[in-house]
Design an enzyme around this catalytic site. Structure first.
Site, PDB file in Angstrom:
ATOM      1  N   ASP A 252     -29.412  -1.536 -99.921  1.00  0.00           N
ATOM      2  CA  ASP A 252     -29.871  -1.633 -98.614  1.00  0.00           C
ATOM      3  C   ASP A 252     -30.607  -2.840 -98.124  1.00  0.00           C
ATOM      4  O   ASP A 252     -31.875  -3.099 -97.922  1.00  0.00           O
ATOM      5  CB  ASP A 252     -30.861  -0.456 -98.179  1.00  0.00           C
ATOM      6  CG  ASP A 252     -30.169   0.908 -98.400  1.00  0.00           C
ATOM      7  OD1 ASP A 252     -28.724   1.017 -98.202  1.00  0.00           O
ATOM      8  OD2 ASP A 252     -30.884   1.931 -99.023  1.00  0.00           O
TER       9      ASP A 252
ATOM     10  N   GLU B 107     -22.506   5.279 -88.008  1.00  0.00           N
ATOM     11  CA  GLU B 107     -22.928   6.245 -88.960  1.00  0.00           C
ATOM     12  C   GLU B 107     -24.491   6.035 -89.306  1.00  0.00           C
ATOM     13  O   GLU B 107     -25.049   7.049 -89.271  1.00  0.00           O
ATOM     14  CB  GLU B 107     -22.096   5.644 -90.303  1.00  0.00           C
ATOM     15  CG  GLU B 107     -22.659   6.834 -91.563  1.00  0.00           C
ATOM     16  CD  GLU B 107     -22.067   8.171 -91.377  1.00  0.00           C
ATOM     17  OE1 GLU B 107     -20.926   8.347 -90.813  1.00  0.00           O
ATOM     18  OE2 GLU B 107     -22.669   9.147 -91.963  1.00  0.00           O
TER      19      GLU B 107
ATOM     20  N   GLU C 110     -40.795 -19.700-112.637  1.00  0.00           N
ATOM     21  CA  GLU C 110     -40.984 -18.536-113.228  1.00  0.00           C
ATOM     22  C   GLU C 110     -39.937 -18.046-113.855  1.00  0.00           C
ATOM     23  O   GLU C 110     -38.650 -18.275-113.306  1.00  0.00           O
ATOM     24  CB  GLU C 110     -41.296 -17.367-112.002  1.00  0.00           C
ATOM     25  CG  GLU C 110     -42.444 -17.847-111.344  1.00  0.00           C
ATOM     26  CD  GLU C 110     -43.962 -17.756-112.364  1.00  0.00           C
ATOM     27  OE1 GLU C 110     -44.006 -16.855-113.198  1.00  0.00           O
ATOM     28  OE2 GLU C 110     -44.676 -18.699-112.186  1.00  0.00           O
TER      29      GLU C 110
ATOM     30  N   ASP D 240     -42.647 -15.489-119.357  1.00  0.00           N
ATOM     31  CA  ASP D 240     -43.346 -15.668-118.206  1.00  0.00           C
ATOM     32  C   ASP D 240     -42.777 -16.901-117.323  1.00  0.00           C
ATOM     33  O   ASP D 240     -42.507 -16.783-116.066  1.00  0.00           O
ATOM     34  CB  ASP D 240     -44.858 -15.714-118.373  1.00  0.00           C
ATOM     35  CG  ASP D 240     -45.624 -15.450-116.848  1.00  0.00           C
ATOM     36  OD1 ASP D 240     -44.939 -14.991-116.136  1.00  0.00           O
ATOM     37  OD2 ASP D 240     -46.793 -15.885-117.059  1.00  0.00           O
TER      38      ASP D 240
HETATM   39  O1  FUB Z   1     -29.932   4.180 -99.672  1.00  0.00           O
HETATM   40  C1  FUB Z   1     -29.943   5.464 -99.349  1.00  0.00           C
HETATM   41  C2  FUB Z   1     -29.125   5.531 -98.052  1.00  0.00           C
HETATM   42  O2  FUB Z   1     -27.577   5.060 -98.242  1.00  0.00           O
HETATM   43  C3  FUB Z   1     -29.668   4.578 -96.807  1.00  0.00           C
HETATM   44  O3  FUB Z   1     -30.604   4.874 -96.222  1.00  0.00           O
HETATM   45  C4  FUB Z   1     -28.298   4.666 -96.121  1.00  0.00           C
HETATM   46  O4  FUB Z   1     -28.202   3.320 -95.230  1.00  0.00           O
HETATM   47  C5  FUB Z   1     -27.330   4.359 -97.290  1.00  0.00           C
HETATM   48  O5  FUB Z   1     -27.168   3.192 -97.728  1.00  0.00           O
END
Ligand code: FUB
Length: 456
Positions: A35, A214, A336, A451
């Site tokens: 996400d 969706e 880093e 590090d």
């Molecule tokens: O990552 C959990 C759920 O799956 C997300 O909220 C949706 O968009 C899908 O990627």
């Protein structure tokens, strides 16, 4: 592990190493990330991600916190660690799903979906003074709550009006007030009509939803056009978009921008479109890391070129990722250890407040930093390490994991966990721009942590 399993895992490791020679997607290999929500601040691109745990519980999304990575060249990513957890929202019981962070008036506002302790979906907002936190629950309660209230995306228009869109199976929005912590109560929560004209039709119509939309909306503006990108079609999801001449529609369906990714088995996807240093990039996720899948996803990125008429093209997911770094890395400045384009076998620990370092270092593990400009020549390599490792050493190589060996730095035999000390070694003089590979070698159990490094 049986001998056969062992041989199989060695073969998989070899294939994986081989496959990475010119492959830099997914952009994070130390954790499963999903996400993606990119944000540009002060010349750096930050990508905020959700985090699929290494151990999936009850065969469902096992997600407890959010992570952050940043870059200035689009190929080397600095890991800022775990920056926010559902536990930071006292009223939440879990499910740290897709969020987005935005900058306004000296503060960073991170909108995230979680489930409430008393049950039900809710959207919280955490605030910080820095892009990498520490973030704190700004309200002590949800900003919004309701069935299907997940996946918030936030957008500030040129007139400074901020909008928050979210939702599955419906699509809702509010106009945020200037404080970013409340919304226009007169307008209230608006439910966007999911018409055929706006969001097309659903072909996999087993659950009778009205349109292809969706979840996971992402709002983006280019010239005078607003683009709403979203996972579409039901699972497995593809990515699609709609456009409008105002941030609140009416929306007109555009097209598919990424087909369902079959390789890796992630049945979701999630768009994040952003401009950075004159280019446009689409972030998304797949299940391509070893052990990956629907609940172990990984963030990837592709460069995008708009069509001349302003429409978005069909974007092909690649394992190559971004081909041309936007800048070279200066090896004479401290870098880093958790800044990398690719790694194998490693993890990171810590966060921006405590400091992040590379950990779980074992024989054969490596990290790659792309496009390092050695200029007229380096003669010495130094690194800050803690802990120790029998016979432990870092091989400094060019251009591939078994490329030219510049030098070998031995690990301090008396090193202690959590006590940082600097080791150094001479290296063959190296000039020009190369990919740098730091390859770890040693025997037995290692307590080594890494590090930073620097050439002289
Ligand atoms: O990552 C959990 C759920 O799956 C997300 O909220 C949706 O968009 C899908 O990627």
């Amino acid at each position: 592990m049986s001998l056969f399993d062992h041989r199989l895992s060695m073969l998989a490791a070899c294939l994986f190493t081989f496959a990475t020679a010119s492959a830099f997607n997914p952009i994070v290999q130390t954790y499963y990330t999903a996400d993606p929500a990119p944000m540009v601040y002060n010349g750096r691109l930050y990508v905020y991600t959700s985090h699929d745990e290494d151990t999936t519980v009850r065969n469902f999304f096992s997600m407890n916190d959010w992570r952050c990575y940043s870059t200035d060249d689009m190929v080397n990513w600095t890991d800022h660690g775990s920056i926010l957890s559902y536990k930071d929202f006292e009223w939440s019981r879990g499910d740290a799903w897709a969020g987005q962070c935005i900058y306004r008036n000296g503060k960073f506002y991170y909108y995230v979906p979680v489930n409430e302790k008393k049950g039900g979906n809710a959207i919280g907002v955490a605030v910080a003074d820095n892009p990498t936190g520490p973030f704190k629950d700004a309200l002590g309660k949800p900003l919004l709550r309701g069935f299907g209230y997940i996946d918030p995306t936030v957008f500030i228009d040129d007139d400074n009006q901020a909008y928050l869109y979210w939702g599955n199976p419906n699509l809702w929005y509010v106009k945020l007030n200037n404080d970013m912590l409340s919304y226009d109560q007169t307008l209230g929560v608006v439910q966007e009509p999911l018409t055929k004209e706006g969001f097309y039709i659903r072909h996999k119509d087993t659950i009778k939803r009205p349109s292809s939309y969706e979840e996971g909306p992402w709002l983006y503006k280019r010239l005078d056009t607003y683009y709403l990108l979203y996972p579409a079609g039901g699972v497995p999801e593809h990515l699609a978009y709609s456009t409008a001449k105002s941030p609140t529609g009416p929306w007109t369906y555009g097209d598919t921008i990424m087909h369902v990714i079959k390789k890796g088995g992630a049945f979701t996807n999630h768009p994040g479109l952003i401009d950075f240093k004159g280019k446009t990039y689409l972030f998304y996720h797949n299940g391509a890391l070893p052990g990956g899948g629907g609940f172990k996803r990984s963030v990837c990125v592709e460069e995008v070129t708009f069509n001349p008429d302003g429409s978005l093209p069909l974007i092909t997911p690649t394992s190559e990722g971004v081909k041309d770094p936007l800048a070279n890395l200066n090896p004479y400045k401290r870098t880093e250890a958790e800044t990398m384009a690719w790694s194998q076998g490693l993890k990171t620990a810590g966060n921006a407040t405590k400091g992040v370092h590379v950990t779980r270092i074992d024989d054969g593990d490596f990290l790659c930093v792309r496009s390092v400009d050695f200029g007229k020549g380096a003669k010495q390599f130094k690194a800050s390490l803690s802990g120790t490792w029998a016979d432990g050493r870092i091989e400094i190589r060019l251009n591939s994991v078994d490329g030219t060996l510049l030098g070998t730095c031995a690990v301090d035999k008396d090193g202690k966990p959590a006590v940082w000390s600097t080791i150094s070694c001479r290296v063959e003089k190296v000039k020009g721009v190369h990919d740098l590979y730091l390859v770890f070698k040693g025997s037995g159990a290692s307590t080594l942590a890494f590090d930073w490094w620097q050439f002289k």
